[in-house]
Motif scaffolding. Sequence first.
Motif, PDB file in Angstrom:
ATOM      1  N   ALA A 516       0.933  -1.088  -0.016  1.00  0.00           N
ATOM      2  CA  ALA A 516       0.005  -0.015   0.009  1.00  0.00           C
ATOM      3  C   ALA A 516       0.969   1.301   0.038  1.00  0.00           C
ATOM      4  O   ALA A 516       0.487   2.287  -0.640  1.00  0.00           O
ATOM      5  N   ALA A 517       1.899   1.253   0.795  1.00  0.00           N
ATOM      6  CA  ALA A 517       2.955   2.452   0.766  1.00  0.00           C
ATOM      7  C   ALA A 517       3.472   2.574  -0.680  1.00  0.00           C
ATOM      8  O   ALA A 517       3.692   3.823  -0.976  1.00  0.00           O
ATOM      9  N   ILE A 518       3.828   1.255  -1.262  1.00  0.00           N
ATOM     10  CA  ILE A 518       4.504   1.393  -2.628  1.00  0.00           C
ATOM     11  C   ILE A 518       3.424   2.123  -3.409  1.00  0.00           C
ATOM     12  O   ILE A 518       3.873   2.730  -4.584  1.00  0.00           O
ATOM     13  N   TYR A 621       7.753  -3.860  11.250  1.00  0.00           N
ATOM     14  CA  TYR A 621       9.079  -4.520  10.898  1.00  0.00           C
ATOM     15  C   TYR A 621       9.677  -3.841   9.621  1.00  0.00           C
ATOM     16  O   TYR A 621      11.014  -3.753   9.424  1.00  0.00           O
ATOM     17  N   CYS A 622       8.736  -3.726   8.490  1.00  0.00           N
ATOM     18  CA  CYS A 622       9.268  -3.281   7.319  1.00  0.00           C
ATOM     19  C   CYS A 622       8.513  -2.334   6.760  1.00  0.00           C
ATOM     20  O   CYS A 622       7.582  -2.085   6.924  1.00  0.00           O
ATOM     21  N   SER A 623       9.611  -1.641   5.776  1.00  0.00           N
ATOM     22  CA  SER A 623       8.894  -0.572   5.072  1.00  0.00           C
ATOM     23  C   SER A 623       9.495  -0.284   3.727  1.00  0.00           C
ATOM     24  O   SER A 623      10.563  -0.519   3.504  1.00  0.00           O
ATOM     25  N   PRO A 624       8.875   0.166   2.663  1.00  0.00           N
ATOM     26  CA  PRO A 624       9.588   0.326   1.398  1.00  0.00           C
ATOM     27  C   PRO A 624      10.550   1.399   1.335  1.00  0.00           C
ATOM     28  O   PRO A 624      10.468   2.417   2.016  1.00  0.00           O
ATOM     29  N   ASP A 625      11.741   1.416   0.635  1.00  0.00           N
ATOM     30  CA  ASP A 625      12.715   2.288   0.242  1.00  0.00           C
ATOM     31  C   ASP A 625      12.052   3.159  -0.837  1.00  0.00           C
ATOM     32  O   ASP A 625      12.277   2.899  -1.908  1.00  0.00           O
TER      33      ASP A 625
END
Length: 667
Positions: A516-518, A621-625
């Motif tokens: 969703a962030a991507i 834990y994780c998120s997009p660059d």
Amino acid sequence: MSKLLKYLTFFITGLLVFVVALALILFVVIDPNRYRPVLEDLVASQTGLQLQIAGDMNWTFRPVFGLSLQDVRLSNGVTPQELASFSNVALRLEPAGLFRGELNLQEFIAEDLHINWTVDSNGQTNWLLDLPPSEAPAQTSSAGSIPVDINIAQVTLNNASIDIQDQQQGLNASLRRLNLSGSNTNLQGQQFPLEISTQLIDQTTNRRLDLNLQSDTSIDLDAGDIALSDIRFNLSPLLITGSAEINNFRNDLSWQADLSSQPFNLSYLLENFMALPEDSMPAPDEQQITVQTLRVNGDTEGVTLQELLLGLNDTSVELTGDLLFATGNRRMMIGYELRGGDINLDDWLPASEQGQVSAPGSGTSGGTSTANATELPLEILNTLDLRGNHSFDSISYSGLRLAPVSATLQIQNGVLNLVSQPAGFYDGTLAATASVNASSRPARVEIETQLENVSAAALTEDKPRLGFFTGNFNANTSHTMQGNTVDALLNSISGASQMQVANSSVDITMLKQVFAAISVLNPDGNLAAQWADTVRFNNVEAYLLFNDGLDENQELRVRLDNFDVSGTGGINLDQGEFDYSVEFTILGEPAPQTIRVNPNYHNIPWPIRCDAAFADPGLQYCSPDLQRVREVFAQMARNEVERRASEAIGEQVERLRNRVRELFQNN
């Protein structure tokens, strides 16, 4: 009648005056210093040690009637340091013996006794030197003709002290405020009460322990026997009762003990020996240990533990075993059996503070802590042979439970091997093996574990954080380490951990959140909008590969049908954090299309950063660059332009071919 009473009064008064006058004359005529050589020669002939009465000798009436000796010193004649010294010694004498020219000793009272006990680097003590035969000095006629009778019924030591220095063991300690009292004391085997109290001081750490011992004691010096019954030994909060015996300590030493204790708190006992954080101390009624039975015996060859039965809170542990001391051609040998009920290690081990940040330089990544850099005592594995069998109804730790547990520990030729039989573990089994080879330089450690058919649903009941998937899974690990310190071992760890889950439902909420962030940068909208929160996968596989340490160079791979995660990174144990640079890829066919997405987004590796603390919520834990995600979308746009341009050019070329073909056909 009155005259008789008068005569009787005169007679008694006269008798008392006569006795007092005779005593005064005796004390004036008899010089107490005449007993100086008698006492010095007595000690030399009985013990081979040298007694020096450097101060005055006087008659005394306090604390007892007898002789008062000032500045008394005891030495062995070999080492320069005195064995013991007294500021004042009082010897109670039998008055009638003095009139007979005898020295009858009945009580010994010492003030400010100080003893020096030293052990050199070779293990030789100053009190047990092999002394040459002593030649008693020539006695004067006055001294040599005095009979001495030793029948000491009372021994009292007030404010004594002992300094203990053991170079071989690196021990530097002292006993202060040592008080000893024993009435009707004797060395002929007759029982007498004994009480000893003292304070033990570790001169290195300045830690102080108050000790107290009471018992009914018998000492038979000729037979070499010592027996203690009705023992009450107190080291707060520990109180031990029971009995102990030493037999024939002159020739063929043997001993035995039968002891028990009242319930005591383990942490408060350990606090006597080490500094414990105040906030980690349990309540006084927790961590309760009771020595229900301790029966042990031994001799110069070894020790036999007949039975040690411990109560641990609401369960019990029983230990039996044998130990043979090392000889010139044999290592120390130990064999034992350890059996227990339901053991919850959370009751005894300090709770780990998840996510706690260490001070700079306190861990393996920001520096080297003193504890982690300390040489491990692995050399002890080269000094003994050991075999131990362990069995417990269950062992629980940090919410995980094994039941039942059976393991064998063996040490031989410097190699430790620990093998556990498959233990019940959440509807499946867990088995483990560990090996430590201390004979190699550096030491080598190998650890393997194997989980089979473990139920994720059952495991989740005790570990809710693992509730993101269901199904039965298999897992195995195999790792090697080398080094002689904790830091060296952690920095050299290599190996792999693998897991397979069949027919598993997985909560992919975190994946949806990442995509969703991507999709914020995606002109086509949310890629994961149609995904369910929980997806059933036919096959789930994961592995983590270690290459020379934990901090970096790890390789991570997770496969959920057509969803692939791969990356590299590391773990910071001190900080409780992890940091991985990974790529999320949705694969096209022939992979099963369990997670569906527009084919335009197939086989594109999306750059993700998984950088968080283990204690953080899983969704963090994780998120997009996002910077690199923009580059991916830009590249996709360029690829699309190139594709369309290529298609347009292809169409024009095809039209041109058709026209040329038609032209030749018309001609």
